[in-house]
Design a protein around this motif. Structure first.
Motif, PDB file in Angstrom:
ATOM      1  N   TYR A  33       0.697  -1.672  -0.189  1.00  0.00           N
ATOM      2  CA  TYR A  33      -0.219  -0.642  -0.231  1.00  0.00           C
ATOM      3  C   TYR A  33       0.605   0.861   0.127  1.00  0.00           C
ATOM      4  O   TYR A  33       0.408   2.290  -0.833  1.00  0.00           O
ATOM      5  CB  TYR A  33      -0.745   0.224   0.793  1.00  0.00           C
ATOM      6  CG  TYR A  33      -1.886   0.868   0.715  1.00  0.00           C
ATOM      7  CD1 TYR A  33      -3.446   0.864   0.489  1.00  0.00           C
ATOM      8  CD2 TYR A  33      -1.825   1.928   2.006  1.00  0.00           C
ATOM      9  CE1 TYR A  33      -3.713   1.486   0.616  1.00  0.00           C
ATOM     10  CE2 TYR A  33      -2.523   3.487   2.075  1.00  0.00           C
ATOM     11  CZ  TYR A  33      -3.733   2.963   1.049  1.00  0.00           C
ATOM     12  OH  TYR A  33      -4.898   4.381   0.783  1.00  0.00           O
ATOM     13  N   GLN A  34       2.082   1.148   0.697  1.00  0.00           N
ATOM     14  CA  GLN A  34       2.891   2.421   0.076  1.00  0.00           C
ATOM     15  C   GLN A  34       3.757   3.004  -0.728  1.00  0.00           C
ATOM     16  O   GLN A  34       3.579   3.864  -1.013  1.00  0.00           O
ATOM     17  CB  GLN A  34       4.151   1.353   1.316  1.00  0.00           C
ATOM     18  CG  GLN A  34       3.685   1.612   2.650  1.00  0.00           C
ATOM     19  CD  GLN A  34       5.576   1.754   3.315  1.00  0.00           C
ATOM     20  OE1 GLN A  34       5.440   1.923   3.440  1.00  0.00           O
ATOM     21  NE2 GLN A  34       5.342   1.080   4.649  1.00  0.00           N
ATOM     22  N   ASN A  35       3.355   1.869  -1.475  1.00  0.00           N
ATOM     23  CA  ASN A  35       3.883   1.925  -2.714  1.00  0.00           C
ATOM     24  C   ASN A  35       2.455   2.703  -4.047  1.00  0.00           C
ATOM     25  O   ASN A  35       1.529   1.888  -4.274  1.00  0.00           O
ATOM     26  CB  ASN A  35       4.287   0.895  -4.083  1.00  0.00           C
ATOM     27  CG  ASN A  35       4.659   1.414  -5.651  1.00  0.00           C
ATOM     28  OD1 ASN A  35       3.607   1.989  -5.745  1.00  0.00           O
ATOM     29  ND2 ASN A  35       5.619   0.351  -5.826  1.00  0.00           N
ATOM     30  N   PRO A  36       2.145   3.847  -4.185  1.00  0.00           N
ATOM     31  CA  PRO A  36       1.574   4.522  -4.963  1.00  0.00           C
ATOM     32  C   PRO A  36       0.794   3.981  -6.188  1.00  0.00           C
ATOM     33  O   PRO A  36      -0.281   3.663  -6.207  1.00  0.00           O
ATOM     34  CB  PRO A  36       1.302   6.360  -5.365  1.00  0.00           C
ATOM     35  CG  PRO A  36       2.846   6.016  -4.454  1.00  0.00           C
ATOM     36  CD  PRO A  36       3.208   5.053  -4.008  1.00  0.00           C
ATOM     37  N   THR A  37       2.202   3.886  -6.580  1.00  0.00           N
ATOM     38  CA  THR A  37       1.463   3.127  -8.679  1.00  0.00           C
ATOM     39  C   THR A  37       0.876   1.422  -7.810  1.00  0.00           C
ATOM     40  O   THR A  37       0.149   1.102  -8.916  1.00  0.00           O
ATOM     41  CB  THR A  37       2.546   2.692  -9.392  1.00  0.00           C
ATOM     42  OG1 THR A  37       3.434   1.729  -8.319  1.00  0.00           O
ATOM     43  CG2 THR A  37       3.067   3.980  -9.647  1.00  0.00           C
ATOM     44  N   GLN A  38       1.289   0.994  -6.913  1.00  0.00           N
ATOM     45  CA  GLN A  38       0.326  -0.132  -6.643  1.00  0.00           C
ATOM     46  C   GLN A  38      -0.776  -0.467  -5.856  1.00  0.00           C
ATOM     47  O   GLN A  38      -1.860  -1.355  -5.663  1.00  0.00           O
ATOM     48  CB  GLN A  38       1.568  -1.663  -5.910  1.00  0.00           C
ATOM     49  CG  GLN A  38       3.215  -1.303  -6.731  1.00  0.00           C
ATOM     50  CD  GLN A  38       2.433  -2.459  -8.063  1.00  0.00           C
ATOM     51  OE1 GLN A  38       1.456  -3.182  -8.336  1.00  0.00           O
ATOM     52  NE2 GLN A  38       2.957  -1.857  -8.982  1.00  0.00           N
ATOM     53  N   ARG A  39      -1.265   0.490  -5.585  1.00  0.00           N
ATOM     54  CA  ARG A  39      -2.801   1.250  -4.415  1.00  0.00           C
ATOM     55  C   ARG A  39      -3.399   0.926  -5.102  1.00  0.00           C
ATOM     56  O   ARG A  39      -4.248  -0.041  -4.760  1.00  0.00           O
ATOM     57  CB  ARG A  39      -1.914   2.662  -3.973  1.00  0.00           C
ATOM     58  CG  ARG A  39      -2.757   2.671  -2.887  1.00  0.00           C
ATOM     59  CD  ARG A  39      -2.789   3.854  -1.642  1.00  0.00           C
ATOM     60  NE  ARG A  39      -0.692   4.164  -1.587  1.00  0.00           N
ATOM     61  CZ  ARG A  39      -0.985   5.165  -1.155  1.00  0.00           C
ATOM     62  NH1 ARG A  39      -1.740   5.906  -1.876  1.00  0.00           N
ATOM     63  NH2 ARG A  39       0.612   4.800  -0.647  1.00  0.00           N
ATOM     64  N   ALA A  40      -3.348   1.070  -6.696  1.00  0.00           N
ATOM     65  CA  ALA A  40      -5.323   1.140  -7.363  1.00  0.00           C
ATOM     66  C   ALA A  40      -4.969   0.274  -7.791  1.00  0.00           C
ATOM     67  O   ALA A  40      -5.910  -0.515  -7.473  1.00  0.00           O
ATOM     68  CB  ALA A  40      -4.906   1.886  -8.190  1.00  0.00           C
ATOM     69  N   ASN A  41      -4.126  -1.427  -7.896  1.00  0.00           N
ATOM     70  CA  ASN A  41      -4.484  -2.781  -7.863  1.00  0.00           C
ATOM     71  C   ASN A  41      -4.792  -3.421  -6.462  1.00  0.00           C
ATOM     72  O   ASN A  41      -4.679  -4.228  -6.838  1.00  0.00           O
ATOM     73  CB  ASN A  41      -4.010  -2.850  -8.963  1.00  0.00           C
ATOM     74  CG  ASN A  41      -3.569  -1.773  -9.783  1.00  0.00           C
ATOM     75  OD1 ASN A  41      -4.355  -1.721 -10.773  1.00  0.00           O
ATOM     76  ND2 ASN A  41      -1.996  -1.135 -10.150  1.00  0.00           N
ATOM     77  N   LEU A  42      -4.492  -3.164  -5.555  1.00  0.00           N
ATOM     78  CA  LEU A  42      -4.622  -3.690  -4.162  1.00  0.00           C
ATOM     79  C   LEU A  42      -6.177  -3.746  -3.743  1.00  0.00           C
ATOM     80  O   LEU A  42      -6.552  -2.865  -3.362  1.00  0.00           O
ATOM     81  CB  LEU A  42      -3.213  -2.771  -3.218  1.00  0.00           C
ATOM     82  CG  LEU A  42      -3.312  -4.079  -2.064  1.00  0.00           C
ATOM     83  CD1 LEU A  42      -2.040  -4.991  -2.056  1.00  0.00           C
ATOM     84  CD2 LEU A  42      -2.175  -3.274  -1.244  1.00  0.00           C
ATOM     85  N   PRO A  43      -6.462  -5.253  -3.812  1.00  0.00           N
ATOM     86  CA  PRO A  43      -7.540  -5.316  -3.016  1.00  0.00           C
ATOM     87  C   PRO A  43      -7.091  -5.136  -1.526  1.00  0.00           C
ATOM     88  O   PRO A  43      -6.550  -5.276  -0.735  1.00  0.00           O
ATOM     89  CB  PRO A  43      -8.047  -6.569  -2.899  1.00  0.00           C
ATOM     90  CG  PRO A  43      -6.514  -7.548  -3.690  1.00  0.00           C
ATOM     91  CD  PRO A  43      -5.580  -6.602  -4.364  1.00  0.00           C
ATOM     92  N   VAL A  44      -8.949  -4.034  -1.192  1.00  0.00           N
ATOM     93  CA  VAL A  44      -8.636  -3.958   0.608  1.00  0.00           C
ATOM     94  C   VAL A  44      -8.701  -5.209   1.542  1.00  0.00           C
ATOM     95  O   VAL A  44      -8.892  -6.421   0.873  1.00  0.00           O
ATOM     96  CB  VAL A  44      -9.298  -3.340   1.155  1.00  0.00           C
ATOM     97  CG1 VAL A  44     -10.154  -3.019   2.421  1.00  0.00           C
ATOM     98  CG2 VAL A  44      -9.824  -1.852   0.153  1.00  0.00           C
ATOM     99  N   SER A  45      -7.811  -5.131   1.684  1.00  0.00           N
ATOM    100  CA  SER A  45      -7.382  -6.641   3.222  1.00  0.00           C
ATOM    101  C   SER A  45      -7.073  -5.277   4.596  1.00  0.00           C
ATOM    102  O   SER A  45      -6.597  -4.641   4.769  1.00  0.00           O
ATOM    103  CB  SER A  45      -6.639  -6.711   3.304  1.00  0.00           C
ATOM    104  OG  SER A  45      -6.074  -7.719   1.583  1.00  0.00           O
ATOM    105  N   MET A  46      -8.296  -6.600   5.471  1.00  0.00           N
ATOM    106  CA  MET A  46      -8.010  -6.117   6.895  1.00  0.00           C
ATOM    107  C   MET A  46      -7.951  -7.029   7.708  1.00  0.00           C
ATOM    108  O   MET A  46      -8.877  -8.160   7.377  1.00  0.00           O
ATOM    109  CB  MET A  46      -9.314  -4.917   6.957  1.00  0.00           C
ATOM    110  CG  MET A  46     -10.196  -5.821   6.707  1.00  0.00           C
ATOM    111  SD  MET A  46     -12.056  -4.714   6.359  1.00  0.00           S
ATOM    112  CE  MET A  46     -11.788  -3.940   4.957  1.00  0.00           C
ATOM    113  N   PRO A  47      -7.636  -7.272   9.415  1.00  0.00           N
ATOM    114  CA  PRO A  47      -8.357  -8.041   9.690  1.00  0.00           C
ATOM    115  C   PRO A  47      -9.214  -8.090  10.524  1.00  0.00           C
ATOM    116  O   PRO A  47     -10.354  -7.906  10.312  1.00  0.00           O
ATOM    117  CB  PRO A  47      -7.077  -7.304  11.345  1.00  0.00           C
ATOM    118  CG  PRO A  47      -6.411  -6.287  11.013  1.00  0.00           C
ATOM    119  CD  PRO A  47      -6.637  -5.736  10.090  1.00  0.00           C
TER     120      PRO A  47
END
Length: 113
Positions: free
Chosen positions: A73-87
């Motif tokens: 998530y820290q990488n702005p270019t990857q953030r848009a493609n990252l599915p949300v995850s949570m505990p």
């Protein structure tokens, strides 16, 4: 999806349809990001099976899913493609069910429901 729900070409996950979640089998995607730490020979075998149907990124994982999510998530270019995850908590689940049309769980979480 969880390793114990993976077949040769499909996996199970929850999909939101008609105002409720249904457990459905869907085709395995072309690329799968492994966020599971595997210890048992059964899990290792399932990862091997998954790698035959999908490019398996991060096959030997040393970090848990949430730590990996935060790093990517820290990488702005990857953030848009990252599915949300949570505990998992009951509150997080209720919130996610209102907001997202599809949810993937792990087998540990499902046992807690």
């Amino acid at each position: 999806m969880s390793l114990d729900r993976i077949g040769r070409r499909s996996a199970s996950g929850f999909t939101y349809r008609n105002k409720s979640y249904k457990l459905e089998r869907r085709p395995i995607l072309v690329v799968t990001h492994n966020r599971v730490i595997t210890f048992s020979s059964k899990e290792i075998g399932k990862l091997k099976q998954l790698s035959k149907a999908s490019f398996l990124f991060n096959r030997q994982n040393r970090y848990d899913k949430i730590k990996m999510y935060k790093l990517i998530y820290q990488n702005p270019t990857q953030r848009a493609n990252l599915p949300v995850s949570m505990p998992f908590t009951q509150e997080q689940l209720q919130s996610a069910m209102k907001y997202y049309s599809s949810l993937y769980t792990n087998s540990t979480m499902e046992k807690g429901l």
